[in-house]
Write an enzyme that holds these catalytic residues in place. Structure first.
Site, PDB file in Angstrom:
ATOM      1  N   ASP A 160      30.152  39.019  52.153  1.00  0.00           N
ATOM      2  CA  ASP A 160      29.815  38.564  50.987  1.00  0.00           C
ATOM      3  C   ASP A 160      28.539  38.877  50.910  1.00  0.00           C
ATOM      4  OD1 ASP A 160      30.085  37.108  48.736  1.00  0.00           O
ATOM      5  OD2 ASP A 160      30.385  35.245  49.295  1.00  0.00           O
ATOM      6  N   ASN A 166      39.534  39.119  43.043  1.00  0.00           N
ATOM      7  CA  ASN A 166      38.116  40.013  42.585  1.00  0.00           C
ATOM      8  C   ASN A 166      38.601  40.675  41.232  1.00  0.00           C
ATOM      9  OD1 ASN A 166      37.295  40.415  45.751  1.00  0.00           O
ATOM     10  ND2 ASN A 166      36.318  38.932  44.505  1.00  0.00           N
TER      11      ASN A 166
END
Ligand code: IPE
Ligand code: IPE
Ligand code: MG
Length: 233
Positions: free
Chosen positions: A20, A68
């Site tokens: 991330d 996502n």
């Protein structure tokens, strides 16, 4: 931290990484998010090489979650093309690279061209005995458990822990020991929910594109100090 710091205790057999912070990395350097994602893919390539050389057994990386898809269409398209490119590079290098590569997640939602490439790469590397690299694409822990349970239900098999476990996307991998998340967030974001039940968690502020093997050694050194009790005493 250097490698010698982690040599005197067992290494985690299976490490999961939530890669991330690509967007924040790009913002920090006044660049587009796409540049962050591309640098993130390069960070992964470097790390896989280094971990393979060090003899790590298994790595699972979170590349694209079932959530996502909510991002801008252009970002999703860019991420998918980057994943495609990455898979193609592994196909090109499969002969000199000894890693076994598997994709986990619901690949049925991916474009046919990408699905074919994934199948080809998995086939090419299936007998390799280097590190096992699982790439999570359109992966969600909840979705994975639902898929496993529905498979059992459809086939009239009792729903048990071992039944579910043997139908998870990671059934071919050793038990998950350590989950690393970069960029300072402290949540699983639907990553390996079942498998993480007794995994050790390690969060670092390092943004994914800056993550190096030395940061992995830091995480492993921490892991080696933990007392894993699994509910016993
Ligand atoms: C991780 O970086 C890559 C994916 C989730 C695909 P992000 O894109 O989430 O980066 P941040 O969290 O916005 O910094
Ligand atoms: C998790 O990161 C997914 C991947 C790294 C592929 P996100 O950036 O999507 O997670 P949230 O939204 O911060 O929870
Ligand atoms: Mg993020």
């Amino acid at each position: 931290m250097s490698k010698k710091n982690i040599l005197n205790a067992p290494l985690p057999r299976h490490i999961g990484i939530i890669m991330d912070g690509n967007g924040r990395w790009a913002k920090k350097y006044l660049m587009k998010r796409e540049v962050g994602h591309r640098s993130g893919a390069q960070a992964l390539k470097r790390l896989v090489k280094a971990m393979t050389a060090d003899g790590f057994e298994c790595l699972t990386v979170y590349a694209f979650s079932t959530e996502n898809w909510k991002r801008d269409e252009a970002e999703v398209r860019y991420l998918m093309s980057l994943i495609h490119e990455y898979i193609q590079q592994y196909i090109d290098e499969a002969k000199k690279d000894n890693n076994r590569i598997r994709v986990i997640g619901d690949t049925s939602a991916l474009k046919e061209g990408l699905r074919d490439k994934i199948e080809h790469l998995e086939e090419l590397t299936q007998n390799n005995d280097g590190m096992l690299l699982n790439i999570a694409i359109n992966y969600g822990g909840r979705d994975e458990i639902v898929r496993a349970a529905s498979h059992l239900a459809k086939n009239g098999i009792d729903i048990t822990e071992s039944g579910i476990e043997s139908h998870l996307d990671t059934a071919h991998a050793p038990p998950l020991d350590l989950v690393i998340r970069t960029s300072g967030e402290m949540r699983l974001s639907n990553f390996l929910l079942w498998q993480a039940a007794y995994a050790e968690l390690y969060c670092t502020d390092v943004l994914w594109p800056d993550f190096k093997i030395s940061h992995l050694y830091d995480a492993v050194a921490q892991f080696q100090k933990r007392d894993r009790r699994f509910g016993g005493r």
